[in-house]
Design a protein around this motif. Structure first.
Motif, PDB file in Angstrom:
ATOM      1  N   GLY A 443       1.152  -1.306   0.045  1.00 30.15           N
ATOM      2  CA  GLY A 443      -0.040   0.153   0.083  1.00 30.15           C
ATOM      3  C   GLY A 443       1.108   1.446   0.389  1.00 30.15           C
ATOM      4  N   ALA A 444       0.495   2.306  -0.976  1.00 25.71           N
ATOM      5  CA  ALA A 444       1.379   3.427  -0.699  1.00 25.71           C
ATOM      6  C   ALA A 444       1.123   4.282   0.463  1.00 25.71           C
ATOM      7  N   ARG A 445       0.200   3.976   0.767  1.00 22.27           N
ATOM      8  CA  ARG A 445       0.018   4.779   2.807  1.00 22.27           C
ATOM      9  C   ARG A 445       0.994   4.490   3.552  1.00 22.27           C
ATOM     10  N   MET A 446       1.059   2.726   3.227  1.00 19.64           N
ATOM     11  CA  MET A 446       2.064   2.023   4.538  1.00 19.64           C
ATOM     12  C   MET A 446       3.482   2.809   4.245  1.00 19.64           C
ATOM     13  N   VAL A 447       3.511   2.225   3.340  1.00 20.35           N
ATOM     14  CA  VAL A 447       4.875   1.966   2.250  1.00 20.35           C
ATOM     15  C   VAL A 447       5.676   3.573   2.340  1.00 20.35           C
ATOM     16  N   GLY A 448       4.568   4.832   2.567  1.00 19.49           N
ATOM     17  CA  GLY A 448       5.013   6.227   2.627  1.00 19.49           C
ATOM     18  C   GLY A 448       5.695   6.189   3.706  1.00 19.49           C
ATOM     19  N   ARG A 449       4.817   5.757   4.676  1.00 20.67           N
ATOM     20  CA  ARG A 449       4.758   6.417   5.774  1.00 20.67           C
ATOM     21  C   ARG A 449       5.739   5.587   6.630  1.00 20.67           C
ATOM     22  N   VAL A 450       6.373   4.007   6.301  1.00 20.92           N
ATOM     23  CA  VAL A 450       7.252   3.535   6.952  1.00 20.92           C
ATOM     24  C   VAL A 450       8.583   3.963   6.937  1.00 20.92           C
ATOM     25  N   THR A 451       8.078   4.791   5.026  1.00 15.59           N
ATOM     26  CA  THR A 451       9.630   4.872   4.746  1.00 15.59           C
ATOM     27  C   THR A 451      10.146   6.010   4.946  1.00 15.59           C
ATOM     28  N   TRP A 452       9.204   7.247   5.546  1.00 16.27           N
ATOM     29  CA  TRP A 452       9.533   8.422   5.972  1.00 16.27           C
ATOM     30  C   TRP A 452       9.482   8.403   7.595  1.00 16.27           C
ATOM     31  N   THR A 453       9.044   7.318   8.036  1.00 18.13           N
ATOM     32  CA  THR A 453       9.322   7.264   9.660  1.00 18.13           C
ATOM     33  C   THR A 453      10.741   6.891   9.748  1.00 18.13           C
ATOM     34  N   ARG A 454      11.670   5.970   8.891  1.00 19.71           N
ATOM     35  CA  ARG A 454      13.115   5.268   9.456  1.00 19.71           C
ATOM     36  C   ARG A 454      14.015   7.080   8.529  1.00 19.71           C
ATOM     37  N   VAL A 455      12.578   7.340   7.316  1.00 21.71           N
ATOM     38  CA  VAL A 455      14.354   8.827   7.036  1.00 21.71           C
ATOM     39  C   VAL A 455      14.428  10.278   8.006  1.00 21.71           C
ATOM     40  N   SER A 456      13.256  10.202   8.433  1.00 21.89           N
ATOM     41  CA  SER A 456      12.764  11.152  10.074  1.00 21.89           C
ATOM     42  C   SER A 456      13.693  10.905  10.991  1.00 21.89           C
ATOM     43  N   GLY A 457      14.042  10.008  11.032  1.00 24.85           N
ATOM     44  CA  GLY A 457      14.861   9.292  12.222  1.00 24.85           C
ATOM     45  C   GLY A 457      15.765   8.888  11.769  1.00 24.85           C
ATOM     46  N   PHE A 458      16.835   9.003  11.040  1.00 28.37           N
ATOM     47  CA  PHE A 458      18.066   9.153  10.085  1.00 28.37           C
ATOM     48  C   PHE A 458      18.388  10.974   9.945  1.00 28.37           C
ATOM     49  N   LEU A 459      17.504  11.421   9.688  1.00 27.47           N
ATOM     50  CA  LEU A 459      17.881  12.835  10.182  1.00 27.47           C
ATOM     51  C   LEU A 459      17.473  13.722  11.718  1.00 27.47           C
ATOM     52  N   ARG A 460      17.400  12.865  12.167  1.00 26.61           N
ATOM     53  CA  ARG A 460      17.075  13.368  13.678  1.00 26.61           C
ATOM     54  C   ARG A 460      18.218  12.771  13.727  1.00 26.61           C
ATOM     55  N   THR A 461      18.762  11.937  13.829  1.00 26.38           N
ATOM     56  CA  THR A 461      20.388  11.351  13.997  1.00 26.38           C
ATOM     57  C   THR A 461      21.175  12.769  13.827  1.00 26.38           C
TER      58      THR A 461
END
Length: 622
Positions: A443-461
């Motif tokens: 699902g585009a919504r699911m994949v997009g949300r999971v991807t953004w959650t992980r990318v934002s974690g990288f950005l927080r680091t």
């Protein structure tokens, strides 16, 4: 009423007002429990179409009508008879201090398995509502008949597509108006086999007339599983899939990385110099923060693509098959097949992977898995692999990165067998029990949300740990220890700074590995804090130079001309030594200080031996 839950987590969670009814969301792993919780509360709990993605507790507010509900997402559990610490925690939260209502999430494609937990919930004085998920990939289920047979409301929902969620509100509100009562007699205590047989008999009676039990035709899931679960083709498919992921990641992201690199080193740096007009400020902001953090941020497209590919594999249902394929390997090192779940999470980030060891039942299995997870090459290391691969192996960068991850897998197996032989020769593995979801289109919504959650974690680091590392490195490089320079002199060479003095003390240790240079090994010190800091440190060490050319020159000088073997040795050390201080903190929390220190010594020792062995062996040919 359930008390405040310790350890609740999750960004963007809304807290329900004090006194709001507490609703515990429970269900088997991979039933869609966390997906439903996220859909109702708007939170960002880790999701995935495979077991073990949520092992902590998340809490958030849901307002189906005017009444706020305090939802708690409990760890996945197959039953109230715990086989692991996370299942024990779920049982205690439900029975020791019961919530106002229980929202039991049941996978329609595995109805009998989900109803086992429901049968146990109905043996206690609880208000229960069943949310039936994955009806789009399951045989038709008569929800009205299921509700009549169980005695509790049953609502079919599709949390991935946000459909029929509103129907849960009235069902829960009606349940909250009833007095909690047991709808089933509890089996006689003491005979677990008889109790299980009684529950299975109840499940068989409930399912009569509820689901179409006629023989079904062979599905696409059956056809694909014949290949992906085969003992020969299964591992080959897994290797091919992961090779494809790294090829896509390194080739597609490269133009975007170059664009960001030119942006930070060009317009952004020039604009900062123009606005600042002060040498010291320029040194701090331009040569420090922009050079260091900017270098790390150029890898955001790479991270996004990697997380996107993994999210697609997870949501499609393939990653659960990968666990089955890995079961034989896990048994070779004395671990159950379920240990593959935290290990594969470790290839994203080691910290949540160590927390995920709670899904394992035996303490020895949890300790051994937590000791092996740091050898799983996390995405933070990926940034360094890609930079070195693109510099020294530009036409084969994807294959080089894939080779590093394959080496990581072999290292986990080898170290696991060694540690088991030395410390736990007697214990064996457990049979793999895992839910295999049907394949589905991601699902585009699911994949997009999971991807953004992980990318934002990288950005927080990048915005926290990396900034701190960049600041410390700048201060050390701006402090002269040789010559008549002043602090932050423009012409102060790195070789005359405190940074070089500190890094130089480590250089001789790595001379046998071919990279005994302070400019190279100094980055390993900051990399101990976070692996992304390796690149930011190099960017500060070579200000105004092309990073690839500068690193190539240093590797050539330090290795006596054996550049390629030294690069491979450096990557091997980076792969095996301690991932970051956050990983050590997670290990200390889960397995204690003594085992954490044991793991630290093991990682450093294996990393050094692997690096030296790699250089000495490869330098014979290069």
């Amino acid at each position: 009423m359930m008390a405040d839950t310790p350890g609740c987590h999750g960004p963007a969670l809304r807290s329900a007002p004090p006194g709001s009814p507490v609703v515990a969301v429970v269900g088997a792993p991979n039933s869609g429990k966390s997906t439903l919780f996220n859909a109702l509360t708007g939170s960002r709990v880790q999701e995935g179409n495979w077991p073990g993605t949520s092992v902590d507790v998340a809490r958030g507010e849901w307002r189906p009508g005017g009444t706020p509900l305090d939802l708690i997402d409990l760890p996945g559990a197959y039953s109230l008879e715990p086989a692991s610490p996370d299942e024990e925690f779920t049982r205690d939260m439900l029975l020791d201090d019961p919530p106002d209502a229980v929202l039991a999430v049941v996978d329609a494609s595995a109805l009998a398995r989900g109803l086992y937990l429901v049968s146990q919930l109905l043996e206690h004085e609880l208000r229960v509502v069943v949310a039936l998920t994955k009806t789009d990939v399951a045989d038709p289920v008569d929800t009205a008949a299921l509700s009549a047979a169980t005695g509790v409301p049953v609502v079919a929902v599709n949390p991935r597509q946000r459909r029929h969620l509103a129907e849960l509100g009235p069902a829960l509100e009606a349940a909250l108006e009833r007095e909690p009562r047991a709808l089933r007699s509890a089996p006689v205590a003491g005979d677990e086999i008889a109790a299980a047989e009684e529950r299975f008999g109840w499940i068989a009676a409930v399912m009569e007339g509820v689901v179409d039990t006629r023989p079904r035709q062979r599905t696409w899931t059956d056809r694909l599983d014949a290949v992906t679960l085969h003992p020969v083709s299964g591992p080959l498919v897994f290797l091919a899939v992961m090779w494809g992921v790294f090829q896509i990641t390194t080739t597609v992201a490269a133009p975007f990385q170059d664009l960001l690199d030119r942006l930070f080193s060009g317009p952004v740096s020039e604009a900062a110099r123009t606005l600042l007009g002060n040498r010291f400020a320029e040194a701090v902001i331009v040569d420090g923060l922009i050079a260091g953090v900017g270098m790390v941020l150029t890898f955001v497209p790479l991270m996004a693509l990697m997380f996107l590919c993994l999210a697609v594999l997870e949501d499609s249902g393939y990653m659960a098959r990968a666990a089955v394929v890995a079961d034989r390997t896990m048994r070779a090192i004395g671990l159950p097949g379920r240990a593959f779940i935290p290990l594969i999470v470790g290839f994203g980030c080691n910290v949540p992977a160590i927390a995920a060891t709670r899904i394992l039942g035996r303490r020895e299995h949890r300790i051994l898995t937590a000791l092996l997870i740091p050898f799983a090459s996390c995405t933070a290391r990926l940034t360094v692999y890609v930079m070195l691969a693109a510099t020294f192996f530009p036409t084969h960068a994807g294959s080089v990165v894939f080779a590093m991850y394959l080496t990581s897998v072999l290292l986990i197996v080898g170290v696991g067998m060694l540690v088991r032989r030395l410390l736990w020769r007697g214990f064996g593995s457990e049979p793999l029990v895992i839910a295999l979801p049907r394949y589905q289109w991601p699902g585009a919504r699911m994949v997009g949300r999971v991807t953004w959650t992980r990318v934002s974690g990288f950005l927080r680091t990048a915005s926290t740990v990396i900034v701190a590392c960049v600041t410390v490195v700048f201060l050390l490089q701006a402090t002269p220890v040789v010559g008549d320079h002043r602090f932050a002199d423009e012409d102060l060479p790195v070789a005359d700074s405190a940074y070089a003095a500190v890094a130089g003390t480590l250089a001789p240790v790595f001379t046998p590995a071919g990279f005994g240079s302070g400019t190279l090994t100094g980055a390993l010190v900051t990399g101990f804090v976070a692996k992304e800091a390796v690149l930011s440190t190099w960017a500060q060490t070579y200000p105004g130079e092309d990073l690839g050319e500068a690193v190539t020159r240093d590797f050539a000088e330090a290795s006596g001309g054996h550049t390629v073997p030294a690069v491979w040795a450096f990557m091997m050390f980076l792969l095996a030594y301690t991932p970051c201080v956050a990983t050590l903190a997670a290990q200390r929390r889960e397995i204690g200080l003594r085992w954490t220190l044991t793991g630290l010594v093991l990682q450093l020792g294996v990393a050094w031996l692997l690096a030296v062995g790699t250089f000495q062996l490869l330098s014979v040919w290069w």
